[in-house]
Motif scaffolding. Sequence first.
Motif, mmCIF file in Angstrom:
data_model
loop_
_atom_site.group_PDB
_atom_site.id
_atom_site.type_symbol
_atom_site.label_atom_id
_atom_site.label_comp_id
_atom_site.label_asym_id
_atom_site.label_seq_id
_atom_site.Cartn_x
_atom_site.Cartn_y
_atom_site.Cartn_z
ATOM 1 N N ARG A 35 -1.546 2.403 7.097
ATOM 2 C CA ARG A 35 -2.190 1.400 7.421
ATOM 3 C C ARG A 35 -1.510 0.105 7.790
ATOM 4 O O ARG A 35 -2.262 -0.688 8.310
ATOM 5 C CB ARG A 35 -2.724 1.352 5.543
ATOM 6 N N SER A 90 2.047 2.679 2.367
ATOM 7 C CA SER A 90 1.428 2.881 3.540
ATOM 8 C C SER A 90 1.205 3.485 5.114
ATOM 9 O O SER A 90 0.859 1.990 5.120
ATOM 10 C CB SER A 90 -0.245 4.035 3.463
ATOM 11 N N THR A 107 0.899 -1.496 -0.210
ATOM 12 C CA THR A 107 -0.359 -0.224 -0.196
ATOM 13 C C THR A 107 0.747 1.304 0.108
ATOM 14 O O THR A 107 0.650 2.517 -0.218
ATOM 15 C CB THR A 107 -0.949 0.333 1.143
#
Length: 416
Positions: free
Chosen positions: A62, A59, A57
């Motif tokens: 996350r 991220s 991702t």
Amino acid sequence: MTRPPLTEGTAGAPDTGRPPSLWRNRDFNLLWTGQCLSDLGGAMTDLAVPLLVLQQTGSPARAGLVGTTGLAVTLVCRLPAGVLADRFDRRRLMIVSDAFRLSVYTLLACLLLAGAARLAVIVAVVACSAAATAVFSTAEHAAIRNLVRPDQIATAVARNEARSYGTSLAGPPLGGLLFGVGRALPFAGNALSFLLSLVAVLRVRRPLQQTRQEPSPSAGASAVQGLRFVLGHPFLRALLLIAAPLNMAFTGVLFALTLSLRRAGLSPFLVGLAGTIFAVGGLLGAFAAPALQRMLRLPVLLTLLCWATAALMAVSALLSTTILAAVPLAAAVFLGPTANAALFGHQAALTPDHLQGRVVSVLLLAAGSVAALAPALAGALLGRWGGATAMLGFSLLVVAAAVAAGCSRGIRARAA
């Protein structure tokens, strides 16, 4: 330190003569070895999961959310796990938990090899594994007194502490190495660890609980019964007041140190090395725990642990921008396994077998809940006042634990 009293139905060897070494206890060593492998696999995936989510991702938020999901599920499942450990056969609960974790991590490894593992699947695997781990670990804690002699319970707890620190040292580097070779490998390795744990549990011969003489109450009434037992017993109330702030303090100060070192410009390698130094202190303390328990009575041990830890955390705070800050923290955690072994050894000896799971789950839930707040508190303190002040703040929590230990009638009465 005085030994826990012999309780009816506890442990398998007759209480006569010189006790055999715990290393010769076949059933305990089978379970312990299986959990060494299982904990090693868990430590590998604790590193591999955020790396996988970050790779997929991009991220960090996350990646952190997935980790938080696992912690939250563990906390939510603690009390139900205690009820299950007291209502059903503990061996079967462990077998089902291992088989379930084996299945979900095998599935994740296969999906990764096929390129079909999405974020939702990863979150589901982490959540399912956390729930099964809560059940397994609670049942294991509750079963200890049925596997060892009463006067060896504290030593058995210390052995489990050594297992935890040892796997926390070896697991992350191994997980990182395997992830670098192939991202499915850490998860396949974790599945293999659960298979070996399952085999070990199947080979344990001794019953893991006493025969129930009365029908169990409803699940809700069972949970309330366990909570009432903890709150109604002076020693167990004291254990809550001491273990919870200590757990929060160590979790928070490590998190604050990690952020402080990164803000000071140290490389990720050196930040990781600080965590390794801390874990080495705990591992050495676990090996020294049996001898320290013989030398120090419980009130003396707890007083020494709390006040020494508060002072060492303050010293670490003064060094919060260098890796040397990890050295006083390693010294502080050195006495931790001895204290845990003494406290939880007494808990296992005084709690009736039919309440073991629920009492353990209440204690672990209380300690885990406050520890889960520690990273957020550490981040807020560090953002407002800096790393040194944040670390000093957590040393004050240890002072509170020291005062609780010194004033506790339950601790003094139990050690008398």
